[in-house]
Design an enzyme around this catalytic site. Structure first.
Site, PDB file in Angstrom:
ATOM      1  N   GLU A  90       0.888  -1.277   0.028  1.00 54.13           N
ATOM      2  CA  GLU A  90      -0.335   0.009  -0.579  1.00 54.13           C
ATOM      3  C   GLU A  90       1.011   1.292   0.281  1.00 54.13           C
ATOM      4  O   GLU A  90       1.912   1.073   0.513  1.00 54.13           O
ATOM      5  CB  GLU A  90      -1.420   0.213   1.094  1.00 54.13           C
ATOM      6  CG  GLU A  90      -1.914  -1.301   1.508  1.00 54.13           C
ATOM      7  CD  GLU A  90      -1.962  -1.155   2.956  1.00 54.13           C
ATOM      8  OE1 GLU A  90      -3.644  -2.324   3.065  1.00 54.13           O
ATOM      9  OE2 GLU A  90      -2.555   0.312   3.565  1.00 54.13           O
ATOM     10  N   CYS A 103       3.463   8.104   1.216  1.00 53.94           N
ATOM     11  CA  CYS A 103       3.609   7.427   2.291  1.00 53.94           C
ATOM     12  C   CYS A 103       4.214   6.178   1.607  1.00 53.94           C
ATOM     13  O   CYS A 103       2.769   5.425   0.964  1.00 53.94           O
ATOM     14  CB  CYS A 103       2.441   6.869   3.736  1.00 53.94           C
ATOM     15  SG  CYS A 103       3.279   5.857   4.981  1.00 53.94           S
ATOM     16  N   CYS A 110       5.808  -6.801   7.252  1.00 53.10           N
ATOM     17  CA  CYS A 110       6.881  -6.635   7.671  1.00 53.10           C
ATOM     18  C   CYS A 110       7.296  -7.682   9.834  1.00 53.10           C
ATOM     19  O   CYS A 110       7.024  -7.817  10.186  1.00 53.10           O
ATOM     20  CB  CYS A 110       6.627  -5.360   8.532  1.00 53.10           C
ATOM     21  SG  CYS A 110       7.613  -4.865  10.177  1.00 53.10           S
ATOM     22  N   CYS A 114       5.122  -5.062  15.687  1.00 51.86           N
ATOM     23  CA  CYS A 114       4.221  -4.245  17.066  1.00 51.86           C
ATOM     24  C   CYS A 114       3.043  -4.272  16.577  1.00 51.86           C
ATOM     25  O   CYS A 114       2.292  -4.862  16.065  1.00 51.86           O
ATOM     26  CB  CYS A 114       4.578  -2.942  16.464  1.00 51.86           C
ATOM     27  SG  CYS A 114       5.854  -2.021  15.644  1.00 51.86           S
ATOM     28  N   CYS A 117      -0.346  -2.946  15.045  1.00 56.12           N
ATOM     29  CA  CYS A 117      -0.008  -2.619  13.566  1.00 56.12           C
ATOM     30  C   CYS A 117      -0.403  -4.591  12.309  1.00 56.12           C
ATOM     31  O   CYS A 117      -0.415  -5.123  12.548  1.00 56.12           O
ATOM     32  CB  CYS A 117       1.372  -2.168  13.437  1.00 56.12           C
ATOM     33  SG  CYS A 117       1.773  -2.602  11.357  1.00 56.12           S
ATOM     34  N   CYS A 333      -2.073   1.362   8.003  1.00 55.77           N
ATOM     35  CA  CYS A 333      -1.777   0.716   7.579  1.00 55.77           C
ATOM     36  C   CYS A 333      -1.841  -0.762   7.563  1.00 55.77           C
ATOM     37  O   CYS A 333      -1.935  -1.558   8.557  1.00 55.77           O
ATOM     38  CB  CYS A 333      -0.349   1.303   7.867  1.00 55.77           C
ATOM     39  SG  CYS A 333       0.966   0.464   7.543  1.00 55.77           S
TER      40      CYS A 333
HETATM   41  S1  SF4 Z   1       3.823  -0.597  13.172  1.00 54.64           S
HETATM   42 FE1  SF4 Z   1       3.901  -2.636  11.759  1.00 54.64          FE
HETATM   43  S2  SF4 Z   1       5.336  -1.595   9.585  1.00 54.64           S
HETATM   44 FE2  SF4 Z   1       6.005  -0.220  10.973  1.00 54.64          FE
HETATM   45  S3  SF4 Z   1       7.571  -1.083  11.883  1.00 54.64           S
HETATM   46 FE3  SF4 Z   1       5.968  -2.237  13.112  1.00 54.64          FE
HETATM   47  S4  SF4 Z   1       5.684  -3.754  12.466  1.00 54.64           S
HETATM   48 FE4  SF4 Z   1       6.280  -2.933  10.676  1.00 54.64          FE
END
Ligand code: SF4
Length: 345
Positions: A90, A103, A110, A114, A117, A333
């Site tokens: 995205e 962005c 990833c 996190c 996220c 996101c």
């Molecule tokens: S917020 Fe999401 S995309 Fe960003 S580093 Fe953490 S897990 Fe990865």
């Protein structure tokens, strides 16, 4: 087949020479690709037909396919792209009164994980190439049109940029080269969750662009629960890296702090944050949490966010509450990608 958007200008010159063309052709090709944003070599009308044929036999221009665009009432546009291997990423276009920001994503999924996220939920598939990062800019600029020039780029989409350092660095070279996208280095921001070796490397190799740190907590205990990578790079090591970083009041480091109700948003947290950043030229962005179905956190209230902000301002730390953009579309996101995946099943 060479992906031409993987080449910085020097590499493009070498490539052009390797095909037996004169050096000045590199500049012509770069102009067609980055200024006029053509999709095929056939559109490069100041290059001979024979040369265009050689180019199209040896190189390709676009590497992304635009799958879906969602437009918010506030003008924010969210893009879903398909890569050549079928993976999807995205990008988000955010128009402001005096500038426009894009962005971009740097990885498919990833590995950082996190807890707030949505992207993290799908795990990690692979790094994006420089071409796949740069192509997000080209596609979005084509879509929004010439009168909405994208002046700012933030590496804050899917992925941790410092776990894909080489390709991110190459993408920045292409974005800032005057023969290519010609963006100002001051208008590019790379956001990391705190990969300390990446911060040190950026200090040496890319310190003209801006650095942002996704801090999100003021104690290791809380941060480990939100950002598991904190076990590897705890807050004290991140702060030490920021103190080594060549920042000043013109190029301040941005501290990104997502406000999670009852988790990291107390006045005590704000006071600890003041102590942590003491002596480092920073600007703090307080980010409203974009919730999604099944999210384990709630966004902090406006009142609590303002209390937090006041503590920072009272200690002369510039702190801003970011607008939550694109609330009527898939704002979080990874949300558009997830939604589309569900729709496809
Ligand atoms: S917020 Fe999401 S995309 Fe960003 S580093 Fe953490 S897990 Fe990865």
């Amino acid at each position: 087949m060479v992906e031409i958007k993987n080449l910085n200008f020097e590499e493009l010159q070498n490539f052009v020479q390797s095909l037996g063309f004169e050096n000045y052709r590199a500049k012509q090709i770069a102009q067609w690709i980055y200024k006029k944003r053509v999709k095929s070599f056939d559109e490069m009308t100041n290059i001979s037909k024979a040369a265009r044929k050689v180019l199209s036999e040896n190189a390709k221009i676009d590497v992304l396919k635009l799958v879906k665009v969602e437009k918010s009432m506030d003008g924010t546009k969210k893009y879903l792209f398909e890569l050549e291997d079928g993976n999807r990423v995205e990008s988000v276009f955010i128009p402001e009164k005096d500038w426009n920001t894009l962005c971009v994503s740097t990885q498919v999924g990833c590995p950082v994980g996190c807890k707030f996220c949505l992207t993290a939920k799908d795990g990690f598939t692979r790094n994006l190439t420089a071409a796949e990062i740069v192509d997000q800019y080209i596609h979005v600029q084509r879509d929004v049109g010439e009168d909405k020039r994208i002046s700012n780029v933030v590496f804050m989409g899917m992925g941790e940029p410092f776990l894909n350092f080489e390709n991110v660095k190459k993408a920045v070279e292409i974005m800032t080269d005057k023969n290519m996208l010609d963006l100002s280095t001051r208008k590019i921001t790379i956001s990391t969750v705190g990969v300390v070796p990446g911060i040190d490397r950026m200090a040496k190799e890319m310190n003209k662009v801006k650095l942002a740190i996704s801090l999100h907590a003021t104690t290791d205990e809380v941060r480990e629960k939100i950002v598991p990578l904190n076990r590897k790079y705890p807050i004290s090591e991140i702060m030490a890296a920021l103190r080594r970083y060549p920042a000043d009041n013109i190029r301040r480091i941005m501290i990104e702090y997502v406000m999670l109700e009852g988790v990291n948003d107390s006045v005590e947290d704000a006071k600890r944050l003041v102590k942590l950043v003491k002596g480092i030229p920073v600007k703090v962005n307080l980010i409203p949490f974009n919730s999604y179905p099944g999210a384990p956190f709630k966004p902090s209230s406006k009142e609590q966010t303002e209390k937090f902000q006041k503590v920072l301002w009272d200690h002369n730390i510039a702190a801003f509450i970011r607008d939550s953009r694109g609330q009527d579309i898939s704002a979080a996101c990874g949300m558009l990608r997830t939604k589309e995946k569900c729709n496809r099943c």
